[in-house]
Scaffold this motif. Structure first.
Motif, PDB file in Angstrom:
ATOM      1  N   GLY A  56      39.693  41.417  37.788  1.00  0.00           N
ATOM      2  CA  GLY A  56      40.421  40.778  38.879  1.00  0.00           C
ATOM      3  C   GLY A  56      40.900  41.717  39.958  1.00  0.00           C
ATOM      4  N   PHE A  57      40.483  42.999  39.929  1.00  0.00           N
ATOM      5  CA  PHE A  57      40.864  43.909  41.011  1.00  0.00           C
ATOM      6  C   PHE A  57      40.135  43.517  42.289  1.00  0.00           C
ATOM      7  CE2 PHE A  57      39.674  47.652  43.549  1.00  0.00           C
ATOM      8  CZ  PHE A  57      40.936  48.009  43.998  1.00  0.00           C
ATOM      9  N   GLU A  58      40.862  43.490  43.399  1.00  0.00           N
ATOM     10  CA  GLU A  58      40.282  43.162  44.693  1.00  0.00           C
ATOM     11  C   GLU A  58      40.466  44.336  45.645  1.00  0.00           C
ATOM     12  OE1 GLU A  58      41.955  39.553  46.131  1.00  0.00           O
ATOM     13  OE2 GLU A  58      41.236  38.337  44.445  1.00  0.00           O
ATOM     14  N   PHE A  59      39.352  44.858  46.144  1.00  0.00           N
ATOM     15  CA  PHE A  59      39.423  45.993  47.070  1.00  0.00           C
ATOM     16  C   PHE A  59      40.056  45.577  48.393  1.00  0.00           C
ATOM     17  CE2 PHE A  59      37.813  49.026  50.155  1.00  0.00           C
ATOM     18  CZ  PHE A  59      37.965  50.236  49.486  1.00  0.00           C
ATOM     19  N   GLY A  60      39.817  44.346  48.804  1.00  0.00           N
ATOM     20  CA  GLY A  60      40.407  43.850  50.039  1.00  0.00           C
ATOM     21  C   GLY A  60      39.576  44.201  51.261  1.00  0.00           C
TER      22      GLY A  60
END
Length: 250
Positions: free
Chosen positions: A218-222
């Protein structure tokens, strides 16, 4: 975002297919990042050696003798030789060895490990951790960060850091964006792979935990610019320049 260890990985031996061992134990998703300890990558790549593989030369014997004088403990010159052979430069030879590795990481003893090495005396870092990460990333279909633990200047203790990565930029660049008051950010470049490695190390633990691979889900670099820069270039590394001019006289 959540983090969890890949369960039930066996003791890794030279030639093992690390990607298959991970894939057999967990269903990875497209929003996952796999953080894997350099120790198991090194074991799979056959980076385990005996001290006798590194006959000590004159410089290694001198370093070992100097360290013995400083610490009051006997030091094996073969270990110093291994560090020399894994380094492009030694920034410090006392009171400890601080080495620049072939791939740009600066760390104590060139990152050579003497714990959890059942088949030998020494475990060397992967020769090219980012290439190792790229192979795993291609096989598994997710970004991969190869991690190690490292001490930090000005602080006690060690933390997880990235030594290789693939499928994800090393950092995200906030420069040109604004803070909550509308002021433009001029210097903030966030080392994403180091932060993921540090978070994963909390889950993986140390010692005999036996959980060297951690999934970050669920990590989002954005919507940010990314950069592959992690290891500071020699030309603008003021600390490295200062260390070259400093000599331990204790």
């Amino acid at each position: 975002m959540e983090l969890f260890a890949v369960p039930d990985l066996p003791e890794i031996r030279a030639g093992d297919d690390l990607a298959s061992l991970v894939a057999e134990r967990i269903d990875l998703r497209e929003d996952d990042v796999l953080c894997v300890a350099s120790t198991v990558v090194s074991k799979a790549e056959g980076r385990t050696f005996d001290l006798d593989d590194f006959p000590a030369g004159d410089r290694a014997r001198g370093i070992a003798a100097r360290l013995a004088d400083v610490t009051g403990e006997q030091k094996d010159p073969r270990f110093a030789q291994a560090v020399l052979e894994e380094s492009v430069e030694l920034l410090l030879e006392a009171p400890f060895i601080l080495a620049v590795t072939e791939f740009g990481h600066i760390t104590v003893n060139a990152g050579i490990d003497r714990s959890n090495v059942p088949d030998g005396d020494l475990l060397l870092l992967p020769e090219n951790p980012s290439a190792s990460a790229a192979g795993l990333s291609e096989a598994l279909g997710v970004p991969v960060v190869v991690t190690d633990t490292s001490g930090r200047p000005f602080r006690y203790g060690q933390r997880g850091v990235a030594v290789g990565w693939a499928g994800i930029p090393a950092s995200r660049d906030w420069r040109g964006e604004t803070d909550r008051d509308g002021r433009e950010l001029a210097a903030t470049v966030q080392s994403v792979v180091d932060e993921l490695a540090g978070a994963a190390n909390l889950v993986a633990g140390e010692g005999d935990g036996g959980t060297p691979a951690v999934v970050v889900r669920g990590f989002e670099f954005g919507d940010h610019d990314g950069s592959e820069n992690l290891f500071r270039e020699e030309a603008d590394d003021l600390v490295r320049a200062a260390l070259r001019e400093w000599a331990f006289d204790g």
